[in-house]
Design a protein around this motif. Sequence first.
Motif, PDB file in Angstrom:
ATOM      1  N   SER A 163       0.826  -1.206   0.000  1.00 18.56           N
ATOM      2  CA  SER A 163       0.000   0.000   0.000  1.00 18.56           C
ATOM      3  C   SER A 163       0.865   1.263   0.000  1.00 18.56           C
ATOM      4  CB  SER A 163      -0.898   0.006   1.245  1.00 18.56           C
ATOM      5  OG  SER A 163      -0.106   0.143   2.423  1.00 18.56           O
ATOM      6  N   VAL A 164       0.185   2.394  -0.217  1.00 15.87           N
ATOM      7  CA  VAL A 164       0.850   3.681  -0.098  1.00 15.87           C
ATOM      8  C   VAL A 164       1.406   3.836   1.315  1.00 15.87           C
ATOM      9  CG1 VAL A 164       0.481   6.186  -0.087  1.00 15.87           C
ATOM     10  CG2 VAL A 164      -0.492   4.773  -1.921  1.00 15.87           C
ATOM     11  N   ARG A 165       0.647   3.434   2.310  1.00 15.73           N
ATOM     12  CA  ARG A 165       1.125   3.491   3.697  1.00 15.73           C
ATOM     13  C   ARG A 165       2.409   2.685   3.855  1.00 15.73           C
ATOM     14  NH1 ARG A 165      -2.799   1.344   5.849  1.00 15.73           N
ATOM     15  NH2 ARG A 165      -3.957   3.082   6.805  1.00 15.73           N
ATOM     16  N   ASP A 166       2.428   1.465   3.321  1.00 13.21           N
ATOM     17  CA  ASP A 166       3.622   0.613   3.428  1.00 13.21           C
ATOM     18  C   ASP A 166       4.843   1.310   2.850  1.00 13.21           C
ATOM     19  OD1 ASP A 166       2.096  -1.418   4.558  1.00 13.21           O
ATOM     20  OD2 ASP A 166       1.773  -2.441   2.635  1.00 13.21           O
ATOM     21  N   ASN A 167       4.674   1.960   1.713  1.00  8.77           N
ATOM     22  CA  ASN A 167       5.809   2.609   1.058  1.00  8.77           C
ATOM     23  C   ASN A 167       6.243   3.873   1.789  1.00  8.77           C
ATOM     24  OD1 ASN A 167       6.756   1.517  -1.875  1.00  8.77           O
ATOM     25  ND2 ASN A 167       4.671   0.846  -1.411  1.00  8.77           N
ATOM     26  N   LEU A 168       5.302   4.642   2.296  1.00  8.97           N
ATOM     27  CA  LEU A 168       5.666   5.826   3.059  1.00  8.97           C
ATOM     28  C   LEU A 168       6.431   5.466   4.334  1.00  8.97           C
ATOM     29  CD1 LEU A 168       2.442   8.018   2.765  1.00  8.97           C
ATOM     30  CD2 LEU A 168       4.681   8.539   1.793  1.00  8.97           C
ATOM     31  N   CYS A 169       6.097   4.324   4.909  1.00 10.35           N
ATOM     32  CA  CYS A 169       6.702   3.900   6.182  1.00 10.35           C
ATOM     33  C   CYS A 169       7.832   2.903   5.995  1.00 10.35           C
ATOM     34  CB  CYS A 169       5.631   3.289   7.090  1.00 10.35           C
ATOM     35  SG  CYS A 169       4.317   4.427   7.576  1.00 10.35           S
ATOM     36  N   LEU A 170       8.258   2.703   4.768  1.00 11.20           N
ATOM     37  CA  LEU A 170       9.237   1.663   4.477  1.00 11.20           C
ATOM     38  C   LEU A 170      10.519   1.814   5.296  1.00 11.20           C
ATOM     39  CD1 LEU A 170       9.898  -0.787   2.668  1.00 11.20           C
ATOM     40  CD2 LEU A 170      10.855   0.826   1.004  1.00 11.20           C
ATOM     41  N   GLY A 171      11.014   3.022   5.411  1.00 11.35           N
ATOM     42  CA  GLY A 171      12.277   3.228   6.124  1.00 11.35           C
ATOM     43  C   GLY A 171      12.220   2.890   7.596  1.00 11.35           C
ATOM     44  N   LEU A 172      11.036   2.909   8.184  1.00 14.68           N
ATOM     45  CA  LEU A 172      10.911   2.668   9.616  1.00 14.68           C
ATOM     46  C   LEU A 172      11.269   1.235  10.005  1.00 14.68           C
ATOM     47  CD1 LEU A 172       7.612   4.609  10.419  1.00 14.68           C
ATOM     48  CD2 LEU A 172       9.978   5.422  10.460  1.00 14.68           C
ATOM     49  N   SER A 173      11.369   0.348   9.026  1.00 15.30           N
ATOM     50  CA  SER A 173      11.735  -1.036   9.317  1.00 15.30           C
ATOM     51  C   SER A 173      13.234  -1.179   9.603  1.00 15.30           C
ATOM     52  CB  SER A 173      11.352  -1.946   8.149  1.00 15.30           C
ATOM     53  OG  SER A 173      12.044  -1.564   6.961  1.00 15.30           O
ATOM     54  N   LEU A 174      14.011  -0.144   9.282  1.00 21.91           N
ATOM     55  CA  LEU A 174      15.448  -0.201   9.512  1.00 21.91           C
ATOM     56  C   LEU A 174      15.768   0.053  10.986  1.00 21.91           C
ATOM     57  CD1 LEU A 174      16.665   1.818   6.401  1.00 21.91           C
ATOM     58  CD2 LEU A 174      16.453  -0.659   6.648  1.00 21.91           C
TER      59      LEU A 174
ATOM     60  N   LEU B 256       8.163  12.195  -0.296  1.00 17.24           N
ATOM     61  CA  LEU B 256       7.659  12.248   1.080  1.00 17.24           C
ATOM     62  C   LEU B 256       8.311  11.169   1.943  1.00 17.24           C
ATOM     63  CD1 LEU B 256       3.845  12.810   0.396  1.00 17.24           C
ATOM     64  CD2 LEU B 256       5.511  14.513   1.185  1.00 17.24           C
ATOM     65  N   GLN B 257       8.498   9.992   1.374  1.00 20.94           N
ATOM     66  CA  GLN B 257       9.137   8.904   2.108  1.00 20.94           C
ATOM     67  C   GLN B 257      10.494   9.342   2.649  1.00 20.94           C
ATOM     68  OE1 GLN B 257      11.351   5.630   0.081  1.00 20.94           O
ATOM     69  NE2 GLN B 257       9.509   4.436   0.583  1.00 20.94           N
ATOM     70  N   ARG B 258      11.270  10.044   1.838  1.00 21.15           N
ATOM     71  CA  ARG B 258      12.588  10.521   2.287  1.00 21.15           C
ATOM     72  C   ARG B 258      12.464  11.690   3.262  1.00 21.15           C
ATOM     73  NH1 ARG B 258      12.250   7.020  -2.084  1.00 21.15           N
ATOM     74  NH2 ARG B 258      14.341   6.359  -2.774  1.00 21.15           N
ATOM     75  N   LEU B 259      11.625  12.668   2.924  1.00 18.68           N
ATOM     76  CA  LEU B 259      11.532  13.860   3.754  1.00 18.68           C
ATOM     77  C   LEU B 259      11.066  13.552   5.174  1.00 18.68           C
ATOM     78  CD1 LEU B 259       9.984  16.479   1.304  1.00 18.68           C
ATOM     79  CD2 LEU B 259      12.317  16.442   2.193  1.00 18.68           C
ATOM     80  N   MET B 260      10.150  12.598   5.308  1.00 11.53           N
ATOM     81  CA  MET B 260       9.603  12.300   6.627  1.00 11.53           C
ATOM     82  C   MET B 260      10.631  11.649   7.554  1.00 11.53           C
ATOM     83  SD  MET B 260       5.703  11.157   5.680  1.00 11.53           S
ATOM     84  CE  MET B 260       5.183  11.098   7.394  1.00 11.53           C
ATOM     85  N   LEU B 261      11.685  11.092   6.985  1.00 12.27           N
ATOM     86  CA  LEU B 261      12.762  10.512   7.793  1.00 12.27           C
ATOM     87  C   LEU B 261      13.787  11.572   8.194  1.00 12.27           C
ATOM     88  CD1 LEU B 261      13.309   7.169   5.853  1.00 12.27           C
ATOM     89  CD2 LEU B 261      12.122   7.480   8.036  1.00 12.27           C
ATOM     90  N   THR B 262      13.614  12.790   7.733  1.00 14.05           N
ATOM     91  CA  THR B 262      14.444  13.951   8.070  1.00 14.05           C
ATOM     92  C   THR B 262      15.951  13.653   8.026  1.00 14.05           C
ATOM     93  OG1 THR B 262      14.257  13.537  10.462  1.00 14.05           O
ATOM     94  CG2 THR B 262      12.624  15.013   9.460  1.00 14.05           C
ATOM     95  N   PRO B 263      16.463  13.262   6.866  1.00 13.03           N
ATOM     96  CA  PRO B 263      17.918  13.085   6.756  1.00 13.03           C
ATOM     97  C   PRO B 263      18.624  14.432   6.870  1.00 13.03           C
ATOM     98  CG  PRO B 263      16.915  13.039   4.587  1.00 13.03           C
ATOM     99  CD  PRO B 263      15.780  13.074   5.573  1.00 13.03           C
ATOM    100  N   ASP B 264      19.888  14.408   7.229  1.00 11.84           N
ATOM    101  CA  ASP B 264      20.663  15.655   7.258  1.00 11.84           C
ATOM    102  C   ASP B 264      20.843  16.203   5.852  1.00 11.84           C
ATOM    103  OD1 ASP B 264      20.926  15.319   9.970  1.00 11.84           O
ATOM    104  OD2 ASP B 264      22.976  14.572   9.898  1.00 11.84           O
TER     105      ASP B 264
END
Length: 218
Positions: free
Chosen positions: A95-106, A150-158
């Motif tokens: 889903s779109v949710r899965d992809n937006l939250c993909l990085g949180l699995s790390l 959005l997936q990248r921005l929400m993880l707030t990288p430096d």
Amino acid sequence: MTDAAVIELRGFAISRNDTLLLEPTDMVIATGERLLITGPSGCGKSTFLKRLCALEPGNEEQVWLRGEQAARWEMPKLRKTMAYLPQTPVMLEGSVRDNLCLGLSLRVYKGMQFSDDRLRDALASVNLDIDLESNATRLSPGQKARVALLQRLMLTPDVLLCDEPIASLDQENAQLVVRVLAEAGAAGMTQIIVSHQGLPDLYGRQYRLNQARLELVE
């Protein structure tokens, strides 16, 4: 490297198949600064970004992050610090949710969560009126590009590295993406953005990659 610098390039050079794409280059990029790099297709702009974040190996000893050589960084820490947005993002099955939250699995994001309300607000910020349960692989190219951003921005990288972020967007949605990038930059996110065309209303230090040189545009 000064305390305010996030990236320093020391003799950073790129060659491929015996062709020089970038001559040895020294550069200091400050925290919160934005670099805009233009140049014709095929000149090496995308390769420049991939070499910066070690997605394509070969320059780790010529890149320094926060005063430490990138070759010494553990890859999870490097990926958290510096995010790369490709020109043609790929959505994973789900889903779109899965992809937006993909990085949180790390592991480096352990304990970080996004509420559905936050995800919907993020989608609305770039004019995406889509359900979180929608199949992400069926989105249009322009929708995929905005979800990936959005997936990248929400993880707030430096540091955010963007490869042609508005290439698949119409004028209205391109302006929204530019606004979102500007807001992230104002909050302190360093950005390096490459494009074959200029980006209206997005300001920063401008370079043109031309004949293997990064030429400052006055």
